[in-house]
Design a protein around this motif. Structure first.
Motif, PDB file in Angstrom:
ATOM      1  N   LEU A  73     -62.946  15.922  -7.565  1.00  0.00           N
ATOM      2  CA  LEU A  73     -63.154  17.352  -7.774  1.00  0.00           C
ATOM      3  C   LEU A  73     -64.167  17.911  -6.784  1.00  0.00           C
ATOM      4  O   LEU A  73     -63.918  18.934  -6.137  1.00  0.00           O
ATOM      5  N   ILE A  74     -65.284  17.223  -6.646  1.00  0.00           N
ATOM      6  CA  ILE A  74     -66.318  17.669  -5.699  1.00  0.00           C
ATOM      7  C   ILE A  74     -65.766  17.658  -4.271  1.00  0.00           C
ATOM      8  O   ILE A  74     -65.942  18.616  -3.512  1.00  0.00           O
ATOM      9  N   ALA A  75     -65.079  16.566  -3.902  1.00  0.00           N
ATOM     10  CA  ALA A  75     -64.528  16.455  -2.548  1.00  0.00           C
ATOM     11  C   ALA A  75     -63.452  17.502  -2.293  1.00  0.00           C
ATOM     12  O   ALA A  75     -63.257  17.938  -1.154  1.00  0.00           O
ATOM     13  N   GLY A  76     -62.755  17.921  -3.340  1.00  0.00           N
ATOM     14  CA  GLY A  76     -61.751  18.962  -3.176  1.00  0.00           C
ATOM     15  C   GLY A  76     -62.353  20.352  -3.071  1.00  0.00           C
ATOM     16  O   GLY A  76     -61.793  21.239  -2.419  1.00  0.00           O
ATOM     17  N   LEU A  77     -63.494  20.547  -3.712  1.00  0.00           N
ATOM     18  CA  LEU A  77     -64.138  21.865  -3.685  1.00  0.00           C
ATOM     19  C   LEU A  77     -64.924  22.123  -2.400  1.00  0.00           C
ATOM     20  O   LEU A  77     -65.043  23.273  -1.982  1.00  0.00           O
ATOM     21  N   GLY A  88     -57.423  17.462   4.917  1.00  0.00           N
ATOM     22  CA  GLY A  88     -56.441  16.400   5.148  1.00  0.00           C
ATOM     23  C   GLY A  88     -57.097  15.032   5.235  1.00  0.00           C
ATOM     24  O   GLY A  88     -56.605  14.057   4.663  1.00  0.00           O
ATOM     25  N   ILE A  89     -58.212  14.960   5.937  1.00  0.00           N
ATOM     26  CA  ILE A  89     -58.944  13.699   6.072  1.00  0.00           C
ATOM     27  C   ILE A  89     -59.501  13.283   4.708  1.00  0.00           C
ATOM     28  O   ILE A  89     -59.393  12.127   4.304  1.00  0.00           O
ATOM     29  N   ILE A  90     -60.086  14.230   4.010  1.00  0.00           N
ATOM     30  CA  ILE A  90     -60.633  13.942   2.682  1.00  0.00           C
ATOM     31  C   ILE A  90     -59.523  13.473   1.751  1.00  0.00           C
ATOM     32  O   ILE A  90     -59.693  12.520   0.991  1.00  0.00           O
TER      33      ILE A  90
END
Length: 129
Positions: A73-77, A88-90
């Motif tokens: 969730l954090i990495a998407g936000l 894309g990398i994440i």
């Protein structure tokens, strides 16, 4: 920006599914040999190994995927909030971690069951019940 939102939502599918699966197995305690449940060679050795494996897999899966869901969730936000073009990398890194975690959890669960039980499914002498 719109594609970052779609990627963030898609990155939450596996961890939330595995979190729900872990909770269901942990809390519902599937009956011995049921089609639903954590079914491996070790878990099917006996009723006792089945119950132990269901408990372990459900608990480990729930805890691990709760953490992975939060990280996802954090990495998407982050790309959405800071308008970065690295989603894309994440997504690739997150998907790899999410996917490989399933196999780690299976290995850990079967390893613990193998340490606590003999190959015939009986509990090793001296092990707590």
């Amino acid at each position: 920006m719109g594609e970052n939102v779609i990627i963030a939502v898609c990155n939450m599918l596996l961890p939330l599914t595995m979190l729900g699966l872990g909770l269901m197995i942990w809390l519902t305690k599937p009956g011995y040999g049921d089609m639903f449940g954590y079914r491996t060679t070790w878990s099917l050795k006996s009723k006792e190994t089945w119950e132990r494996a269901q408990f372990l897999f459900g608990k480990i899966c729930t805890i691990a995927y709760a953490v992975i869901s939060f990280i996802s969730l954090i990495a998407g936000l982050v790309p959405i909030i800071w308008r970065l073009d690295i989603s894309g990398i994440i997504a690739c890194v997150l998907n790899l971690v999410q996917f490989l975690s399933v196999f780690v959890i299976i290995g850990v669960t079967d390893g613990i069951v193998a340490r606590e039980f003999n190959k015939d499914g009986s509990r090793k002498v001296g092990e707590p019940e």
